[in-house]
Design a protein around this motif. Structure first.
Motif, PDB file in Angstrom:
ATOM      1  N   UNK A  64       0.845  -1.186   0.000  1.00 45.88           N
ATOM      2  CA  UNK A  64       0.000   0.000   0.000  1.00 45.88           C
ATOM      3  C   UNK A  64       0.889   1.247   0.000  1.00 45.88           C
ATOM      4  N   UNK A  65       0.757   2.045  -1.030  1.00 46.23           N
ATOM      5  CA  UNK A  65       1.643   3.198  -1.211  1.00 46.23           C
ATOM      6  C   UNK A  65       1.652   4.127   0.004  1.00 46.23           C
ATOM      7  N   UNK A 104       5.512   1.059   7.225  1.00 49.14           N
ATOM      8  CA  UNK A 104       5.941  -0.341   7.206  1.00 49.14           C
ATOM      9  C   UNK A 104       7.456  -0.451   7.232  1.00 49.14           C
ATOM     10  N   UNK A 105       8.116   0.407   6.481  1.00 53.57           N
ATOM     11  CA  UNK A 105       9.578   0.407   6.455  1.00 53.57           C
ATOM     12  C   UNK A 105      10.145   0.749   7.825  1.00 53.57           C
ATOM     13  N   UNK A 106       9.517   1.705   8.511  1.00 50.95           N
ATOM     14  CA  UNK A 106       9.961   2.073   9.864  1.00 50.95           C
ATOM     15  C   UNK A 106       9.803   0.886  10.811  1.00 50.95           C
ATOM     16  N   UNK A 107       8.666   0.201  10.735  1.00 47.34           N
ATOM     17  CA  UNK A 107       8.437  -0.970  11.600  1.00 47.34           C
ATOM     18  C   UNK A 107       9.492  -2.036  11.327  1.00 47.34           C
ATOM     19  N   UNK A 108       9.752  -2.323  10.052  1.00 48.78           N
ATOM     20  CA  UNK A 108      10.749  -3.334   9.702  1.00 48.78           C
ATOM     21  C   UNK A 108      12.140  -2.932  10.182  1.00 48.78           C
ATOM     22  N   UNK A 109      12.479  -1.664  10.035  1.00 47.03           N
ATOM     23  CA  UNK A 109      13.792  -1.176  10.496  1.00 47.03           C
ATOM     24  C   UNK A 109      13.912  -1.266  12.015  1.00 47.03           C
ATOM     25  N   UNK A 110      12.834  -0.956  12.724  1.00 44.73           N
ATOM     26  CA  UNK A 110      12.859  -1.047  14.190  1.00 44.73           C
ATOM     27  C   UNK A 110      13.027  -2.497  14.658  1.00 44.73           C
TER      28      UNK A 110
END
Length: 193
Positions: free
Chosen positions: A125-126, A132-138
């Motif tokens: 989802x744009x 989502x990227x922040x969650x994955x990085x965290x």
């Protein structure tokens, strides 16, 4: 999220949390126990729903309860599927790759997998890609920190050592499930053309 979806989501959470609380009462029969791995296969799943104490339970249930509201487009059936696959994946990885792990209890490994899988799903989802990227990085930063410097002060809070391998395995499991999910969708789209 409409009212009907919200009620279903709250009911799903209430059932899951109640199930975990009930298992907690007789936790010794439900923890991961390496020496009875194939004799008591229910432990493959239940070990991830029991905890070393009520503080551990409340911390994990809080993180679990936040998940469906952080990622509201993830359906309950997807969460149930993940809750069936991830504990199995982690338990078998413990048995085959971490023979020194004799006992384990807690949802945190599965939670790491849930957050990774949901964040991966949300990448499509744009408007949600940055989040989502922040969650994955965290999650990645937390796993790197735990495997480099040790667990964050959680061990003192729950009164038991943290098995950071469970967090790592959960994240890997969540990533694998997401990759398989998107691969299946890609093949389905390609075959329908």
């Amino acid at each position: 999220m409409n009212d009907k979806a919200l009620i279903k989501r709250i009911l799903f959470l209430a059932i899951a949390m109640s199930f975990s609380a009930c298992l907690q009462v007789f936790h010794q029969f439900f923890i991961y126990w390496r020496f009875s791995f194939f004799n008591e296969p229910w432990r493959w799943w239940t070990a991830h729903w029991v905890h070393v104490g009520w503080t551990h339970y409340f911390l994990n249930m809080l993180a679990f309860a936040c998940l469906p509201f952080i990622f509201p487009q993830v359906k309950n059936r997807h969460l149930i599927g993940l809750l069936l696959i991830l504990p199995l994946f982690i338990s078998f990885c413990f048995y085959y790759f971490y023979p020194n792990v004799e006992a384990y209890a807690g949802l945190s490994g599965v939670l790491h997998g849930l957050y990774v899988a949901c964040a991966m799903y949300y990448l499509q989802f744009k408007k949600e890609r940055k989040f989502s990227t922040i969650v994955l990085c965290l999650v990645l930063a937390k796993i790197i920190w735990e495997n480099t410097f040790g667990s964050l002060q959680t061990a003192e809070l729950i009164g038991s050592p943290i098995l950071v391998e469970a967090h790592f395995l959960g994240a890997i499991g969540g990533l694998c499930v997401a990759v398989i999910y998107f691969s299946i969708r890609y093949v389905q789209r390609a075959s329908s053309k």
